[in-house]
Design an enzyme around this catalytic site. Sequence first.
Site, PDB file in Angstrom:
ATOM      1  NE  ARG A 103      -1.322  -1.189 -13.684  1.00  0.00           N
ATOM      2  CZ  ARG A 103      -2.012  -1.941 -12.837  1.00  0.00           C
ATOM      3  NH1 ARG A 103      -1.824  -3.245 -12.828  1.00  0.00           N
ATOM      4  NH2 ARG A 103      -2.853  -1.389 -11.983  1.00  0.00           N
ATOM      5  CG  ASP A 201      -0.036   2.611  -6.536  1.00  0.00           C
ATOM      6  OD1 ASP A 201       1.103   3.025  -6.201  1.00  0.00           O
ATOM      7  OD2 ASP A 201      -0.480   2.720  -7.683  1.00  0.00           O
ATOM      8  CG  ASP A 204      -0.741   6.019  -5.172  1.00  0.00           C
ATOM      9  OD1 ASP A 204       0.088   6.690  -5.807  1.00  0.00           O
ATOM     10  OD2 ASP A 204      -1.880   5.730  -5.605  1.00  0.00           O
TER      11      ASP A 204
END
Length: 211
Positions: A103, A201, A204
Site C-alpha cells: 500500500r 497491521d 507486522d
Amino acid sequence: MQLHVANHPLIDHKMTILRDERTESPVFRSLVSELVNLLTYEASRDLHVEDVAITTPVTDMVGKHVSRPLPLAVPIIRAGLGMLDGFLQLMPHCEVGFVGMRRNEDTLQPETYAKRLPDDVSDRQCFVLDPMLATGGSLAATVEFLIEGGAKEITAICLVAAPEGVALMQERFPDDNVRIIVAALDEGLNEQGFIVPGLGDAGDRLYGAAE
C-alpha cells in the site's frame, strides 16, 4: 459479489485473542492458521468434485475426489502468506500462485510488485487469501488479474473486513461470481486507512516490522 460473515462461537473466541495487542507473533500465527481452517471449510462448500471408483476393505463404492484442473490459491503477500498453511491443511489438493502488493501510504492505493499466476484460469476455482479487506484496493486488483485470466469462480477469504472495502468490491464486481468469506465485519476505517477496531497491521503482527 456475495459476502458471507462466518458467525461461529469458536471464530469469535479466536478473533478476540487475535485482536488483542498483547498477543505475540507465535500465537498470532497459530491463530491465523486455525481461523483460516474454519473459514476454508465455509469457502469450500461448493468445491468441484468428481466421482471416483474405489475399493474399501468391505466392498466397492463410488466416492468423490477434487476435480481437475485443481483449485488455485492466491495469497496476497506478504500478509496473505500467513494464511496459506491453514488453507493448505484443509485443501492440500490445490496449486498456489502469488500476487505481491504494497500500500502506498500517501495515496492508500495498492502497488503491485510481484505476480505469478497461470495464464489461463478459466476452468479453475480460485481462492484469494488476504487477512484485511480495508480499502479493498489490493483485493480488487487481484480479483481483476484472475478475471483477466478467465476466472469465473473467485472466493476471497479474509479475517476482517471494513464496510468501505466491501462497498468497493460490490461496486467493482456487481455481476461477477465473486464471494468474500470473512470472520468479522468491523466498524470502518480510520484516517490512516486502518480497520477499526481491526487487529493492526497483519503483516507486522505475523512477521514483525522487518524494517
